[in-house]
Design an enzyme around this catalytic site. Structure first.
Site, PDB file in Angstrom:
ATOM      1  N   SER A 179       0.586  -1.076   0.360  1.00 56.10           N
ATOM      2  CA  SER A 179       0.245   0.173  -0.120  1.00 56.10           C
ATOM      3  C   SER A 179       1.132   1.252  -0.261  1.00 56.10           C
ATOM      4  O   SER A 179       2.240   0.978   0.443  1.00 56.10           O
ATOM      5  CB  SER A 179      -0.587   0.233   1.132  1.00 56.10           C
ATOM      6  OG  SER A 179      -1.463   1.095   1.722  1.00 56.10           O
ATOM      7  N   TYR A 232      -2.255  -0.520  10.684  1.00 58.96           N
ATOM      8  CA  TYR A 232      -2.502  -0.780   8.553  1.00 58.96           C
ATOM      9  C   TYR A 232      -1.004  -0.429   8.217  1.00 58.96           C
ATOM     10  O   TYR A 232      -0.212  -1.156   8.085  1.00 58.96           O
ATOM     11  CB  TYR A 232      -3.452   0.377   8.377  1.00 58.96           C
ATOM     12  CG  TYR A 232      -3.372  -0.341   6.732  1.00 58.96           C
ATOM     13  CD1 TYR A 232      -3.961  -1.324   6.133  1.00 58.96           C
ATOM     14  CD2 TYR A 232      -2.536   0.729   6.155  1.00 58.96           C
ATOM     15  CE1 TYR A 232      -4.358  -0.837   4.668  1.00 58.96           C
ATOM     16  CE2 TYR A 232      -2.931   0.905   4.712  1.00 58.96           C
ATOM     17  CZ  TYR A 232      -3.497  -0.224   3.876  1.00 58.96           C
ATOM     18  OH  TYR A 232      -3.872   0.304   2.333  1.00 58.96           O
TER      19      TYR A 232
END
Ligand SMILES: NC(=O)c1ccc[n+]([C@@H]2O[C@H](COP(=O)([O-])OP(=O)(O)OC[C@H]3O[C@@H](n4cnc5c(N)ncnc54)[C@H](OP(=O)(O)O)[C@@H]3O)[C@@H](O)[C@H]2O)c1
Length: 266
Positions: free
Chosen positions: A141, A154
């Site tokens: 990501s 995250y």
């Protein structure tokens, strides 16, 4: 690397990026092994790939547990041999402030993608190295390059995945097995429905980046494997931001965090 005739194991293949990656590999003549927890979705995708003239096998698995990942490695190896390409794509995790994140949720977002990628890679790598060929692909990501507020759990899982990628790159030099890291910007998958509250905590800067379809990501990923590219960060504006973040990480972090309301203690 030759895609036609290769065997590719793709995690998180039941939807989104993983499903599109499976279709794209199959379109190029690879045998695709589809792993995720949703058996029915995997079966439907395998049927669709087969109807389109490709080859696909659905192998339901929870890759976020050591037992699930170990069983997947055993099934794949027994039924299909050691895959030529492993795509570590399964991922989950809400964008939340760390003080709003329970220890259970923190563990859950570390399990996929980071631990799952580690379990499968270490499970399959010895045979790949013995064979002297293959490729591990890690889908990561943008937060692995630039951290924004309300994404601490995250982000830490994605930085760990980045560390795994770099460690692999160092270890695999000269073995014939390669590593590709694919870092797309925002993708129009079901990620934000599957991980509620995340869309609201995307940084303002994401609004100026073009959103990508899962199919666009899949095309870039398969091409990167074919030409044995180490790293793909796209769209171009994200690549520039990531490059700047290497030079001035604090400055870029401040710019990316700008425009967010200050949190107030109740
Ligand atoms: N969407 C974005 O904007 C974006 C941008 C950059 C990077 N990424 C990354 O790309 C990856 C894929 O994202 P996506 O957008 O395609 O998300 P998605 O649509 O939510 O799909 C996630 C996939 O992961 C699978 N999965 C989750 N937990 C699993 C587990 N324990 N075991 C096996 N499979 C599991 C899900 O299948 P089951 O539920 O059936 O198990 C599903 O197939 C993620 O790591 C994400 O962080 C996404």
């Amino acid at each position: 690397m030759r895609i036609t005739g290769s065997t590719v194991l793709i995690t998180g293949a039941s939807m989104g990026i993983g499903a599109a990656v499976a279709r794209e590999f199959a379109r190029h003549g690879a045998t695709t092994l589809l792993a995720a927890r949703s058996a029915e979705r995997l079966r439907r995708l395998a049927d669709r790939i087969t109807a389109d003239g490709g080859t696909a096998h659905a192998i339901p698995a929870d890759v976020g547990t050591l037992d699930g990942a170990t069983a997947l490695v055993a099934t794949v190896t027994e039924d299909h041999g050691t895959p030529d390409i492993l795509v570590n794509n399964a991922g989950a995790g809400r964008f939340t402030h760390l003080d709003d994140t329970t220890p259970e949720e923190f563990a859950h977002m570390a399990a996929v993608p980071y631990l799952a990628a580690g379990y499968l890679t270490t499970g399959l790598l010895p045979a790949m190295v013995r064979r002297g060929s293959g490729r591990v692909v890690n889908v990561n990501s943008p937060v692995s390059r630039v951290v924004w507020p309300a994404a601490g759990g995250y982000a830490s899982a994605r930085w760990a995945l980045r560390g795994l990628t770099e460690g692999l790159r160092a270890d695999l030099a000269g073995t014939g097995v390669g590593v590709t890291e694919v870092v797309p910007g925002e993708v129009t998958s079901e990620y934000f429905t599957n991980n509620p509250g995340s869309a609201e905590n995307l940084p303002a800067v994401s609004r100026i980046l073009p959103r990508l379809s899962p199919e666009q990501v899949a095309r870039r990923l398969v091409y990167a494997v074919a030409v044995e590219r180490d790293e793909v960060i796209f769209p171009a504006a994200l690549r520039l931001l990531a490059a700047q973040a290497r030079l001035t990480p604090r400055l870029v972090a401040r710019v990316v965090a700008a425009g967010r309301p200050r949190r107030r203690t109740p």
